[in-house]
Design an enzyme around this catalytic site. Structure first.
Site, PDB file in Angstrom:
ATOM      1  CG  ASP A  30      -4.024  -1.646   3.424  1.00 14.57           C
ATOM      2  OD1 ASP A  30      -4.365  -1.441   2.242  1.00 14.57           O
ATOM      3  OD2 ASP A  30      -3.331  -0.851   4.079  1.00 14.57           O
ATOM      4  CG  ASP A  69      -1.841   1.158   1.291  1.00 14.88           C
ATOM      5  OD1 ASP A  69      -2.395   1.492   0.233  1.00 14.88           O
ATOM      6  OD2 ASP A  69      -2.010   1.737   2.367  1.00 14.88           O
ATOM      7  CG  ASP A  88      -0.912   1.861   7.128  1.00 10.42           C
ATOM      8  OD1 ASP A  88      -1.512   1.760   6.043  1.00 10.42           O
ATOM      9  OD2 ASP A  88      -0.655   2.946   7.676  1.00 10.42           O
TER      10      ASP A  88
END
Length: 776
Positions: free
Chosen positions: A668, A464, A664
């Site tokens: 996600d 990410d 995080d």
């Protein structure tokens, strides 16, 4: 809610709108009016429910809810996911307690965990004095001499019996189930090992005359092995408690997702009356009010109002998005500063949040592949050991010296004891425990064996952007003055003075920048928000606008120089904000989410390790491209929602890739759970950490490289342990069966067999401890 004013006709039968029961109306029957109609109830409980949400029950929706709740929850076996049934029970294959496939917000502990914890403590408390009595002479504490050998044996029997006959009952049930269904596994070995040790010891205690004089001590009793049976049970329960606690934490992660949605929603009726209704009662088409600071209850469409909504749960991006009439909002996201009237579109299991929960729950129901290998070997190992034991018994019974029955029993029991699965039970958890400690020293937290095994095989990594590659904290990166009348500090002073009361992340970045420079901010007047354009206010007797220059009709006053500067800042991943007065555009403030210092180094090391890196982010394509180019990532996917990230992982799986996902945020969580290995930044959301198999402390991307080295070393160690556990005991089986008797005239006594079994466990433990020195 007012009670019905009219007295109902005695004997009339009506349906309770809450529970659906038929109510015979009398003068004492509880009743209430709503929308000009009287309703009657069978109990105070139903009456109170109706008063709490009259619209829902008067609309006849209670029956739909009851039908939905009537469906029993599906339960599955943690070891055999193919077993699915309605309601709780035991697995028909292994006998383990089934677990619910759908996690609810109920935080009550697992009944199995409570039961196994109680059994573990009893086993441990009784096994310790057992070991002291048995092993005392080896450490200078001759307890047996103090109390006498016959007394010591009976004390061992008294201490071991509760452990085996009460605490070990669930283990025996699973072992017996595995035998009756012929699905031989670890429970089979445990049942045979514990049962053989205890039953042999019982015979040796109460029928010592069955044994030849050569193996009986001066007291007339042969050796007993109660401590082996008790210690095995205690060790198994310790492992089971640790495993159940880990599964409880998995449930906590999903419950944390469920807690993002509010427990109630404020329903707005057609007559403009409002009240708080339970979230489970909200139906498609209901109109709801969401006040500033409240979470959006369900997926909806805005029908009135304007506000900024923090959608980081979905996009992972820290910048709140403006929402106006006809825009959609997602359940669980946070309304920042305005009041919204919304119309429910998706409710219950159809909401985005519920789908995220379902994806995480489904992806987490998996087994460690390494344990599957152990079970496959056990399928051959167990019947082989049992067969050798039985064959040895009859051979010695037929051709053995007198008393042949005693010799046959000794040989059969020795075979079973030496094949006891203590080392097999320690093989994986000891490596995991040691590797976890070593990993923690290097900033890598390991959740389970699955993560270790699969991380060593990963060839593709999805990362990410926000909070993983970038800091996740928007900051002012540059200020550009377009008028000689203003310095950069003056522009920042004006912007921060206007924005200091705003909760918008960009506003917070501006105010933080001013505070960092030690500026004393002025009070603003006549503050006004311009929908879709920005804000304006008076500061130091001058009126300014922050945002689109069209607020003051200055669109045609944007010069080519300003446009080029705005474009160049956007191309470098910045969000640019114009500052204007009523006459002209006076400046530009650039805000961005800075890239972590070690991100480029980490990506380079991953490439060197042969891992392909893909960035998937909810940000726009231009910013994503800029960040990817900056840190050396060749492939990226922009504007990715949670389901898009999961779809990307599924596509990679189809192509045969072994995928790890690093992230995080709450957004996600589905991808972290569905990837072969989930890597969570320790600085991120708790849900992301719980959904991942590996957590990197301090959000350090270079920890992925360390995690891979740790995984390779740990998996190699686990395989060594399994080899030792199987081969060591397997090599001892023919010796225990008496293969050396024709050459030496000696048999392997059960005591020596127990010692050999202990040595195999010792070897496994010592080999596992070598991981403490693994270089990362």
């Amino acid at each position: 809610m007012d009670e019905a004013s009219n007295t109902p006709t005695s004997g009339t039968t009506e349906q309770d709108p809450v529970c659906g029961m038929q109510v015979t109306v009398t003068a004492e029957t509880l009743a209430a009016d709503f929308a000009g109609k009287s309703y009657h109830f069978c109990s105070e409980k139903c009456s109170h429910k109706f008063e709490g949400d009259p619209y829902f029950y008067a609309s006849g929706n209670s029956k739909k809810q009851q039908d939905a709740n009537a469906q029993d929850i599906d339960y599955t076996c943690p070891m055999h996911p193919q077993i699915v049934q309605k309601g709780p029970g035991e697995c028909p294959i292994c006998g383990m307690a089934l677990e619910p496939m759908t996690v609810t917000s109920n935080d009550e502990p697992s009944h199995e965990l409570v039961d196994f914890t109680r059994r573990f403590w009893l086993s441990a408390v009784l096994a310790i004095p057992l070991l002291a009595i048995t092993m005392g002479p080896f450490i200078g504490l001759p307890f047996r001499e103090w109390i006498g050998e016959p007394t010591a044996i009976y004390v061992e029997f008294i201490l071991a019996s509760p452990v085996v006959l009460w605490a070990g009952v669930p283990l025996f049930k699973r072992g017996i189930k595995s035998i009756t269904t012929w699905n031989l596994n670890m429970w089979t070995l445990i049942t045979l090992g514990v049962g053989a040790a205890y039953l042999y010891s019982l015979v040796a205690t109460f029928l010592p005359g069955l044994f030849p004089p050569g193996i009986r001590a001066a007291t007339g009793h042969p050796p007993v092995y109660y401590e082996a049976a008790a210690v095995i049970v205690a060790l198994i329960f310790m492992g089971q408690v640790l495993e159940l606690r880990a599964r409880e934490r998995t449930g906590d992660a999903i419950r944390a997702l469920l807690d993002l949605a509010p427990k109630t929603a404020r329903r707005v009726l057609d007559d403009s009356t409002e009240y708080d209704a339970p979230l489970e009662n909200i139906m498609t088409g209901d109109k709801l009010r969401v006040r500033p600071g409240e979470a959006i209850p369900v997926d909806s469409r805005v029908i009135n109002g304007q506000s900024y909504v923090d959608e980081s749960m979905i996009t992972g991006e820290p910048i709140a998005l403006e929402k106006n009439v006809d825009d959609t909002v997602t359940g669980g996201t946070l309304n920042k500063n305005g009041t919204l009237i919304i119309e429910a579109i998706n409710v219950g299991a159809d909401t985005m949040l519920s789908k995220i929960v379902a994806m995480v729950s489904s992806a987490q129901r998996s087994r460690a592949p390494i344990q599957g290998m152990a079970d496959k070997v056990s399928a051959y190992f167990v019947p082989t050991v049992v067969g050798i034991s039985i064959l040895s018994f009859f051979i010695w019974l037929i051709v053995g010296p007198a008393p042949s029955l005693s010799y046959a029993i000794i040989v059969a029991v020795s075979v079973l004891i030496i094949a006891c699965p203590c080392a097999l039970g320690l093989a994986t958890p000891m490596s995991i425990m040691t590797a976890s400690g070593r990993g923690a020293q290097a900033g890598v937290l390991i959740k389970d064996a699955t993560a270790l095994e699969l991380m060593s095989k990963v060839d593709t990594l999805i990362v990410d952007k926000t909070g993983t590659i970038t800091e996740g904290k928007p900051t002012v990166t540059s200020i550009h003055a377009f008028s000689e009348e203003y310095t950069e500090d003056q522009l920042l002073h004006v912007a921060a003075s206007i924005e200091k009361g705003s909760e918008h992340p960009l506003a917070e970045a501006i105010v933080n920048a001013a505070n960092y420079r030690g500026m004393a901010l002025a009070n603003s007047e006549d503050f006004e928000a311009h929908t879709g354009k920005g804000v304006s206010a008076k500061v130091d007797d001058h009126v300014y606008a922050i945002g689109n220059p069209a607020i003051f009709g200055l669109t045609d006053k944007i010069s080519e120089e300003m446009k080029q500067k705005h474009q160049s800042l956007s191309e470098t991943g910045n969000t640019s904000i114009y500052i204007s007065n009523k006459e002209k555009v006076i400046g530009l403030i650039a805000i961005s989410d800075p890239i972590k210092e070690n991100a480029s180094k980490a990506i380079k090391q991953l490439h060197e390790a042969g891992i392909k890196v893909i960035m998937a982010t909810g940000d726009n394509a231009l910013t994503a491209k800029t960040v990817a180019a900056t840190v050396g990532i060749d492939e990226f996917k922009a504007e990715a929602l949670p389901e898009d990230k999961k779809t990307l992982i599924d596509q990679l799986h189809t192509s045969g890739a072994m995928v790890a996902m690093a992230g995080d945020g709450v957004n996600d969580a589905p991808a972290l759970a569905s990837a072969d290995v989930g890597l969570a930044m320790g600085t991120g959301a708790d849900v992301a950490v719980e959904s991942a198999g590996i957590t990197l402390l301090n959000g350090d991307l270079t920890g992925i490289v360390r995690a891979r080295k740790l995984a390779i070393g740990s998996l190699r160690n686990i395989r060594q342990n399994l080899f030792l556990a199987f081969v060591y005991n397997s090599a001892g089986v023919p010796i225990a069966a008496g293969i050396l008797y024709p050459f030496t005239g000696a048999l392997l006594s059960p005591m020596i067999a127990a010692l050999a079994m202990s040595l195999s466990s010792f070897c496994v433990v010592m080999n596992s401890l070598r991981l403490k020195n693994l270089k990362l």
